[in-house]
Design a protein around this motif. Structure first.
Motif, PDB file in Angstrom:
ATOM      1  N   THR A  42       0.799  -1.175   0.079  1.00  0.00           N
ATOM      2  CA  THR A  42       0.192   0.094   0.004  1.00  0.00           C
ATOM      3  C   THR A  42       1.000   1.406   0.175  1.00  0.00           C
ATOM      4  O   THR A  42       0.573   2.109  -0.769  1.00  0.00           O
ATOM      5  N   TYR A  43       1.889   1.144   0.713  1.00  0.00           N
ATOM      6  CA  TYR A  43       2.758   2.481   0.936  1.00  0.00           C
ATOM      7  C   TYR A  43       3.992   2.682   0.126  1.00  0.00           C
ATOM      8  O   TYR A  43       4.678   3.460   0.011  1.00  0.00           O
ATOM      9  N   ASP A  44       4.165   1.499  -0.691  1.00  0.00           N
ATOM     10  CA  ASP A  44       5.311   1.328  -1.764  1.00  0.00           C
ATOM     11  C   ASP A  44       5.052   1.802  -3.167  1.00  0.00           C
ATOM     12  O   ASP A  44       5.838   2.321  -3.749  1.00  0.00           O
ATOM     13  N   VAL A  45       3.717   1.459  -3.527  1.00  0.00           N
ATOM     14  CA  VAL A  45       3.407   1.799  -4.850  1.00  0.00           C
ATOM     15  C   VAL A  45       2.580   3.122  -5.016  1.00  0.00           C
ATOM     16  O   VAL A  45       1.886   3.547  -3.790  1.00  0.00           O
ATOM     17  N   SER A  46       2.762   3.936  -6.080  1.00  0.00           N
ATOM     18  CA  SER A  46       2.037   5.147  -6.377  1.00  0.00           C
ATOM     19  C   SER A  46       0.445   4.907  -6.079  1.00  0.00           C
ATOM     20  O   SER A  46      -0.051   4.031  -6.115  1.00  0.00           O
ATOM     21  N   SER A  47       0.050   6.100  -5.475  1.00  0.00           N
ATOM     22  CA  SER A  47      -1.581   6.056  -5.112  1.00  0.00           C
ATOM     23  C   SER A  47      -2.433   5.962  -6.280  1.00  0.00           C
ATOM     24  O   SER A  47      -3.634   5.541  -6.210  1.00  0.00           O
ATOM     25  N   ARG A  48      -1.776   6.232  -7.440  1.00  0.00           N
ATOM     26  CA  ARG A  48      -2.482   6.173  -8.648  1.00  0.00           C
ATOM     27  C   ARG A  48      -2.706   4.658  -9.289  1.00  0.00           C
ATOM     28  O   ARG A  48      -3.400   4.324 -10.353  1.00  0.00           O
ATOM     29  N   VAL A  49      -1.725   3.674  -8.787  1.00  0.00           N
ATOM     30  CA  VAL A  49      -1.975   2.091  -9.141  1.00  0.00           C
ATOM     31  C   VAL A  49      -3.233   1.445  -8.490  1.00  0.00           C
ATOM     32  O   VAL A  49      -3.268   1.906  -7.344  1.00  0.00           O
ATOM     33  N   ARG A  50      -3.823   0.736  -9.134  1.00  0.00           N
ATOM     34  CA  ARG A  50      -4.910   0.031  -8.464  1.00  0.00           C
ATOM     35  C   ARG A  50      -4.021  -1.183  -7.671  1.00  0.00           C
ATOM     36  O   ARG A  50      -3.675  -1.863  -8.514  1.00  0.00           O
ATOM     37  N   LEU A  51      -4.357  -1.298  -6.669  1.00  0.00           N
ATOM     38  CA  LEU A  51      -3.718  -2.338  -5.883  1.00  0.00           C
ATOM     39  C   LEU A  51      -4.752  -3.379  -5.463  1.00  0.00           C
ATOM     40  O   LEU A  51      -6.042  -2.909  -4.898  1.00  0.00           O
ATOM     41  N   VAL A  52      -4.774  -4.808  -5.715  1.00  0.00           N
ATOM     42  CA  VAL A  52      -5.574  -5.578  -5.456  1.00  0.00           C
ATOM     43  C   VAL A  52      -4.753  -6.779  -4.861  1.00  0.00           C
ATOM     44  O   VAL A  52      -3.811  -7.301  -5.189  1.00  0.00           O
ATOM     45  N   ALA A  53      -5.547  -7.266  -3.643  1.00  0.00           N
ATOM     46  CA  ALA A  53      -5.241  -8.525  -3.135  1.00  0.00           C
ATOM     47  C   ALA A  53      -5.943  -9.659  -3.181  1.00  0.00           C
ATOM     48  O   ALA A  53      -7.252  -9.697  -3.300  1.00  0.00           O
ATOM     49  N   THR A  54      -5.526 -10.642  -3.909  1.00  0.00           N
ATOM     50  CA  THR A  54      -6.201 -11.891  -4.201  1.00  0.00           C
ATOM     51  C   THR A  54      -6.955 -12.566  -2.902  1.00  0.00           C
ATOM     52  O   THR A  54      -8.055 -13.347  -3.445  1.00  0.00           O
ATOM     53  N   ASP A  55      -6.380 -12.361  -1.986  1.00  0.00           N
ATOM     54  CA  ASP A  55      -6.893 -12.940  -0.487  1.00  0.00           C
ATOM     55  C   ASP A  55      -8.236 -12.515  -0.633  1.00  0.00           C
ATOM     56  O   ASP A  55      -9.290 -13.083   0.192  1.00  0.00           O
ATOM     57  N   ASP A  56      -8.388 -11.057  -0.912  1.00  0.00           N
ATOM     58  CA  ASP A  56      -9.951 -10.462  -0.716  1.00  0.00           C
ATOM     59  C   ASP A  56     -10.998 -11.035  -1.569  1.00  0.00           C
ATOM     60  O   ASP A  56     -12.255 -11.033  -1.289  1.00  0.00           O
ATOM     61  N   TYR A  57     -10.633 -11.703  -2.622  1.00  0.00           N
ATOM     62  CA  TYR A  57     -11.508 -12.522  -3.603  1.00  0.00           C
ATOM     63  C   TYR A  57     -11.450 -13.903  -3.579  1.00  0.00           C
ATOM     64  O   TYR A  57     -11.898 -14.584  -4.278  1.00  0.00           O
ATOM     65  N   ALA A  58     -10.645 -14.744  -2.606  1.00  0.00           N
ATOM     66  CA  ALA A  58     -10.473 -16.047  -2.273  1.00  0.00           C
ATOM     67  C   ALA A  58     -10.098 -16.879  -3.673  1.00  0.00           C
ATOM     68  O   ALA A  58     -10.434 -17.791  -4.108  1.00  0.00           O
ATOM     69  N   VAL A  59      -8.903 -16.043  -4.298  1.00  0.00           N
ATOM     70  CA  VAL A  59      -8.267 -16.543  -5.450  1.00  0.00           C
ATOM     71  C   VAL A  59      -7.015 -17.419  -4.991  1.00  0.00           C
ATOM     72  O   VAL A  59      -6.481 -17.202  -4.171  1.00  0.00           O
TER      73      VAL A  59
END
Length: 139
Positions: A42-59
């Motif tokens: 979260t704090y490493d990539v630009s805030s303009r990048v869409r950050l997605v965690a697969t655990d949130d979607y049970a992938v």
């Protein structure tokens, strides 16, 4: 073409990925997506990048992961780059399944005009040679 960042745990793969993500965001005329297993960047990539965690979607597993990436591409025609951290933790540690998965992702990238970059935690010699027919090592 797919890009792979390959190395052992602690070898700097994620740092390299973050640098690549931020560089892509600075030069992209579209959207940049970063996919990770759990929210850590979260704090490493630009805030303009869409950050997605697969655990949130049970992938879990390469089939579900491919469907997830396909859905991201289908949901936004403007994505230029998708970066993935911890590929084996999302899929499985099966090298042949990885090769099949990457072949399908390569076709997806060609259809959607999206460049994919993955981090892979292993030695280069463990990977099936056919992976490098459609991907390149960037580190």
């Amino acid at each position: 073409m797919i890009s792979l960042i390959i190395g052992h745990k602690g070898s700097g793969k994620t740092k390299r990925l973050v640098d690549e993500v931020n560089a892509a965001m600075a030069s992209s005329n579209g959207s940049v997506v970063c996919v990770e297993k759990e929210t850590k960047l979260t704090y490493d990539v630009s805030s303009r990048v869409r950050l997605v965690a697969t655990d949130d979607y049970a992938v879990s597993g390469f089939d579900a992961f491919y469907g997830f990436l396909s859905g991201i591409c289908a949901g936004d025609y403007d994505i230029t780059d998708i970066f993935v951290d911890a590929t084996f933790r999302i899929g499985t540690r099966d090298y042949e399944q990885l090769a099949d998965f990457l072949a399908k992702v390569n076709e997806l990238g060609e259809k959607s005009s999206t460049h994919f970059t993955f981090t892979i935690s292993t030695d280069l010699e463990n990977l099936p040679k056919r992976i490098f027919d459609f991907s390149e090592k960037i580190n």
